[in-house]
Design a protein around this motif. Structure first.
Motif, PDB file in Angstrom:
ATOM      1  N   HIS A  32      45.079 -40.416  -2.587  1.00 51.01           N
ATOM      2  CA  HIS A  32      46.396 -40.476  -1.942  1.00 51.01           C
ATOM      3  C   HIS A  32      47.512 -40.290  -2.971  1.00 51.01           C
ATOM      4  O   HIS A  32      48.498 -39.581  -2.713  1.00 51.01           O
ATOM      5  CB  HIS A  32      46.552 -41.817  -1.230  1.00 51.01           C
ATOM      6  N   LEU A  33      47.367 -40.912  -4.121  1.00 48.77           N
ATOM      7  CA  LEU A  33      48.380 -40.781  -5.169  1.00 48.77           C
ATOM      8  C   LEU A  33      48.455 -39.345  -5.689  1.00 48.77           C
ATOM      9  O   LEU A  33      49.551 -38.819  -5.937  1.00 48.77           O
ATOM     10  CB  LEU A  33      48.064 -41.733  -6.323  1.00 48.77           C
ATOM     11  N   ILE A  34      47.296 -38.708  -5.841  1.00 53.31           N
ATOM     12  CA  ILE A  34      47.281 -37.315  -6.315  1.00 53.31           C
ATOM     13  C   ILE A  34      47.946 -36.404  -5.291  1.00 53.31           C
ATOM     14  O   ILE A  34      48.697 -35.477  -5.652  1.00 53.31           O
ATOM     15  CB  ILE A  34      45.831 -36.871  -6.598  1.00 53.31           C
ATOM     16  N   MET A  35      47.684 -36.642  -4.004  1.00 52.57           N
ATOM     17  CA  MET A  35      48.332 -35.843  -2.956  1.00 52.57           C
ATOM     18  C   MET A  35      49.843 -36.028  -3.003  1.00 52.57           C
ATOM     19  O   MET A  35      50.599 -35.063  -2.819  1.00 52.57           O
ATOM     20  CB  MET A  35      47.779 -36.252  -1.588  1.00 52.57           C
ATOM     21  N   ASP A  36      50.285 -37.247  -3.260  1.00 47.92           N
ATOM     22  CA  ASP A  36      51.717 -37.513  -3.356  1.00 47.92           C
ATOM     23  C   ASP A  36      52.320 -36.763  -4.544  1.00 47.92           C
ATOM     24  O   ASP A  36      53.401 -36.173  -4.460  1.00 47.92           O
ATOM     25  CB  ASP A  36      51.947 -39.014  -3.505  1.00 47.92           C
ATOM     26  N   MET A  37      51.615 -36.759  -5.664  1.00 45.12           N
ATOM     27  CA  MET A  37      52.079 -36.042  -6.852  1.00 45.12           C
ATOM     28  C   MET A  37      52.110 -34.541  -6.618  1.00 45.12           C
ATOM     29  O   MET A  37      53.039 -33.835  -7.054  1.00 45.12           O
ATOM     30  CB  MET A  37      51.177 -36.380  -8.043  1.00 45.12           C
ATOM     31  N   ASN A  38      51.109 -34.028  -5.892  1.00 44.42           N
ATOM     32  CA  ASN A  38      51.063 -32.586  -5.602  1.00 44.42           C
ATOM     33  C   ASN A  38      52.274 -32.153  -4.786  1.00 44.42           C
ATOM     34  O   ASN A  38      52.958 -31.170  -5.113  1.00 44.42           O
ATOM     35  CB  ASN A  38      49.785 -32.238  -4.847  1.00 44.42           C
ATOM     36  N   SER A  89      48.188 -34.278 -11.144  1.00 44.99           N
ATOM     37  CA  SER A  89      48.188 -33.421  -9.965  1.00 44.99           C
ATOM     38  C   SER A  89      47.436 -32.127 -10.255  1.00 44.99           C
ATOM     39  O   SER A  89      46.986 -31.887 -11.379  1.00 44.99           O
ATOM     40  CB  SER A  89      49.632 -33.095  -9.564  1.00 44.99           C
ATOM     41  N   GLN A  90      47.345 -31.297  -9.235  1.00 45.49           N
ATOM     42  CA  GLN A  90      46.799 -29.967  -9.440  1.00 45.49           C
ATOM     43  C   GLN A  90      47.813 -29.113 -10.209  1.00 45.49           C
ATOM     44  O   GLN A  90      49.016 -29.325 -10.094  1.00 45.49           O
ATOM     45  CB  GLN A  90      46.504 -29.305  -8.097  1.00 45.49           C
ATOM     46  N   PRO A  91      47.335 -28.169 -11.024  1.00 45.26           N
ATOM     47  CA  PRO A  91      48.277 -27.250 -11.672  1.00 45.26           C
ATOM     48  C   PRO A  91      48.992 -26.400 -10.607  1.00 45.26           C
ATOM     49  O   PRO A  91      48.346 -25.848  -9.716  1.00 45.26           O
ATOM     50  CB  PRO A  91      47.386 -26.386 -12.560  1.00 45.26           C
ATOM     51  N   ILE A  92      50.296 -26.348 -10.671  1.00 44.43           N
ATOM     52  CA  ILE A  92      51.077 -25.591  -9.697  1.00 44.43           C
ATOM     53  C   ILE A  92      51.915 -24.552 -10.453  1.00 44.43           C
ATOM     54  O   ILE A  92      52.644 -24.892 -11.396  1.00 44.43           O
ATOM     55  CB  ILE A  92      51.982 -26.521  -8.868  1.00 44.43           C
ATOM     56  N   SER A 105      51.769 -32.671 -13.083  1.00 42.60           N
ATOM     57  CA  SER A 105      52.373 -33.997 -13.245  1.00 42.60           C
ATOM     58  C   SER A 105      51.292 -35.011 -13.616  1.00 42.60           C
ATOM     59  O   SER A 105      50.134 -34.892 -13.207  1.00 42.60           O
ATOM     60  CB  SER A 105      53.079 -34.427 -11.952  1.00 42.60           C
ATOM     61  N   TYR A 106      51.699 -35.999 -14.385  1.00 42.49           N
ATOM     62  CA  TYR A 106      50.787 -37.028 -14.885  1.00 42.49           C
ATOM     63  C   TYR A 106      51.350 -38.397 -14.540  1.00 42.49           C
ATOM     64  O   TYR A 106      52.559 -38.582 -14.422  1.00 42.49           O
ATOM     65  CB  TYR A 106      50.612 -36.913 -16.401  1.00 42.49           C
TER      66      TYR A 106
END
Length: 244
Positions: A32-38, A89-92, A105-106
């Motif tokens: 959930h946190l990673i999705m928020d960061m993405n 996060s995923q690289p964007i 983001s980290y």
């Protein structure tokens, strides 16, 4: 094949379920946190005008985060193939002015911060149930009085019911053991009250009440662990007999 007692089975089941549920909740929180960061990084890059990371980049990114803990800890950097223990996060990719740059983001959240964000209510309830089963099992095995500790033994057969060796598998108080040895050695396994009192309490004028208490506590031990019983005789005294 001998199976473990039911409370022990329930303890292992509930304890394992608590660990599994806790890990699953922790992983769900992490995702959930990673999705928020993405999503926050995507929105921030949509407003990005240049390839450089500026204070506005980080400000915009944090404004789009939905988790308060991430707003305080998370930051934006250029994407790297290096593995990091922190959340990321995923690289964007961002494209503009003929340039293509990947951002990431980290969030170096501590384990304590991650656990504070994780819903551990179900896991805690299961863990509480597991320790409840363990406590019940311990209380169930606790002796009725602190001086006596009973251990389960195999039921004696008629051929060795009065064999003194049967006492080796059961923990008795010193007084209980002496009385049992007297019964096993006595003729007909019968003892008068006076015989018992004279042997166990030679300096006591009247040990009737003490003897009654000793017999009362010893009876369930004998009937539970041996194929024997202590029977009070009408004429006085007690006899150790085989159970019907």
């Amino acid at each position: 094949m001998k199976f473990p007692p039911l409370p022990l089975i329930l303890f292992y089941f509930l304890f394992g379920s608590a660990i599994f549920t806790g890990l699953n909740s922790y992983q769900t929180t992490r995702e959930h946190l990673i999705m928020d960061m993405n999503q926050a990084l995507e929105k921030a890059l949509a407003q990005q005008q240049e390839a450089w990371i500026t204070p506005d980049t980080i400000t915009n990114y944090r404004q789009h985060l939905q988790t308060d803990a991430l707003r305080e800890e998370s930051f934006v950097y250029y994407a790297s193939a290096t593995k990091a223990p922190a959340l990321r996060s995923q690289p964007i990719a961002w494209k503009g002015g003929g340039k293509a740059v990947a951002y990431q983001s980290y969030a170096p959240l501590s384990m304590a911060s991650m656990l504070s964000l994780t819903d551990l209510r179900l896991s805690s309830l299961l863990l509480l149930g597991a320790f409840g089963c363990a406590l019940f099992s311990l209380l169930k095995r606790r002796p009725e009085n602190l001086a006596t500790v009973l251990l389960p033994v195999e039921t004696s057969t008629a051929s060795n019911a009065f064999d003194p060796a049967i006492l080796s598998n059961v923990h008795l108080t010193p007084m209980q053991r002496q009385l049992m040895e007297m019964f096993l050695q006595a003729e007909g396994h019968h003892l008068s009250k006076q015989e018992i009192c004279n042997h166990l309490w030679p300096k006591k004028d009247d040990a009737s009440e003490t003897l009654y208490t000793l017999i009362r506590r010893l009876k369930p031990i004998v009937e539970t662990n041996f194929n024997l019983k202590i029977v009070a005789q009408r004429g006085g005294g007690y006899t150790l007999q085989e159970k019907d």
